[in-house]
Scaffold this motif. Structure first.
Motif, PDB file in Angstrom:
ATOM      1  N   ALA A  10     -33.215 -11.802  -8.876  1.00  0.00           N
ATOM      2  CA  ALA A  10     -31.822 -12.178  -9.592  1.00  0.00           C
ATOM      3  C   ALA A  10     -32.256 -12.698 -10.837  1.00  0.00           C
ATOM      4  N   ILE A  11     -31.639 -12.326 -11.850  1.00  0.00           N
ATOM      5  CA  ILE A  11     -31.535 -13.135 -13.113  1.00  0.00           C
ATOM      6  C   ILE A  11     -30.026 -13.496 -13.528  1.00  0.00           C
ATOM      7  N   ILE A  12     -29.664 -14.634 -13.804  1.00  0.00           N
ATOM      8  CA  ILE A  12     -28.422 -15.211 -13.998  1.00  0.00           C
ATOM      9  C   ILE A  12     -28.253 -15.720 -15.471  1.00  0.00           C
ATOM     10  N   ARG A  30     -27.862 -20.892 -20.784  1.00  0.00           N
ATOM     11  CA  ARG A  30     -28.342 -21.251 -19.394  1.00  0.00           C
ATOM     12  C   ARG A  30     -28.790 -20.149 -18.495  1.00  0.00           C
ATOM     13  N   ALA A  31     -30.049 -20.226 -18.027  1.00  0.00           N
ATOM     14  CA  ALA A  31     -30.468 -18.949 -17.382  1.00  0.00           C
ATOM     15  C   ALA A  31     -31.206 -19.389 -16.204  1.00  0.00           C
ATOM     16  N   ALA A  32     -31.066 -18.460 -14.947  1.00  0.00           N
ATOM     17  CA  ALA A  32     -31.940 -18.567 -13.842  1.00  0.00           C
ATOM     18  C   ALA A  32     -32.546 -17.399 -13.402  1.00  0.00           C
ATOM     19  N   ILE A  33     -33.823 -17.552 -12.997  1.00  0.00           N
ATOM     20  CA  ILE A  33     -34.531 -16.460 -12.213  1.00  0.00           C
ATOM     21  C   ILE A  33     -34.542 -16.986 -10.749  1.00  0.00           C
ATOM     22  N   VAL A  68     -37.933 -16.322 -20.051  1.00  0.00           N
ATOM     23  CA  VAL A  68     -37.919 -16.462 -21.235  1.00  0.00           C
ATOM     24  C   VAL A  68     -37.175 -15.116 -22.027  1.00  0.00           C
ATOM     25  N   ASP A  69     -38.126 -13.930 -21.568  1.00  0.00           N
ATOM     26  CA  ASP A  69     -37.442 -12.735 -22.200  1.00  0.00           C
ATOM     27  C   ASP A  69     -35.625 -12.609 -22.060  1.00  0.00           C
ATOM     28  N   ALA A  70     -35.345 -13.031 -21.213  1.00  0.00           N
ATOM     29  CA  ALA A  70     -33.792 -12.970 -20.516  1.00  0.00           C
ATOM     30  C   ALA A  70     -33.075 -13.782 -21.546  1.00  0.00           C
TER      31      ALA A  70
END
Length: 194
Positions: A10-12, A30-33, A68-70
């Motif tokens: 999942a990517i948030i 801010r993002a998380a994988i 990084v892409d997200a």
């Protein structure tokens, strides 16, 4: 050791415009994988776990690239990072510690200005457990404006025989950072601290 068996990812992504103060000209991202893998050590005590860290390195690199892409694909836009793991109930805390090297070094390999240690958190938890992933500046741990955390989790994870692995990145400081201290513009980049 066996190759990690991935059940889901999942990517948030969060865009933060304000926290009660003025609206930022550029929203902070801010993002998380998250990756949920089978825990090959669940239900038993294994003396030497270290070989599995090497098996996790390709997953760490892929997760880093995808995160990084997200965030737009520009490694230079990433200013903060952190990592963490939630181990299912049939595992032990040490199984989450296996993520330190493959998760942390993957981000430090891909991000150009990443001399600071990658902060981390780990715990044992059941389905739906959540964890706060600590975040610091990628190049200098003493930059107060980038001290942060992101809460992550997946409702059906981790199962008892799984580990949820997490990486977090940000594109800047807290949206209303004003606590003083070392500024990002003052980083010397010599030791990962200042």
């Amino acid at each position: 050791m066996p190759e990690p068996q991935l059940r889901k990812r999942a990517i948030i992504i969060e865009e933060i415009f304000h926290e009660g103060g003025p609206v930022a000209e550029t929203p902070r991202r801010r993002a998380a994988i998250l990756a949920v893998i089978k825990n090959p050590f669940a239900g038993k005590y294994v003396e030497d776990l270290t070989g599995f860290m090497d098996d996790l390195k390709p997953l760490g690199l892929q997760m880093t690239k995808d995160l990084v892409d997200a965030l737009g694909g520009d490694v230079n836009a990433v200013e903060g990072y952190g990592k963490g793991a939630i181990v299912g109930a049939a595992g032990e805390l040490e199984h989450g510690a296996l993520w330190h090297v493959p998760g942390g070094y993957a981000m430090r390999e891909i991000l150009p200005a990443s001399k600071a240690i990658v902060p981390s958190a780990k715990k044992v938890g059941g389905l739906g457990a959540r964890i706060d992933i600590p975040i610091t500046h990628t190049n200098a741990s003493f930059v107060r404006s980038h001290f942060d955390a992101m809460e992550v989790g997946i409702p059906d994870s981790p199962r008892a025989d799984e580990i949820l692995l997490a990486l977090v990145m940000t594109t800047g400081p807290r949206v209303h950072a004003r606590m003083g201290g070392l500024k990002a513009s003052e980083i010397k980049g010599e030791d990962g601290l200042r």
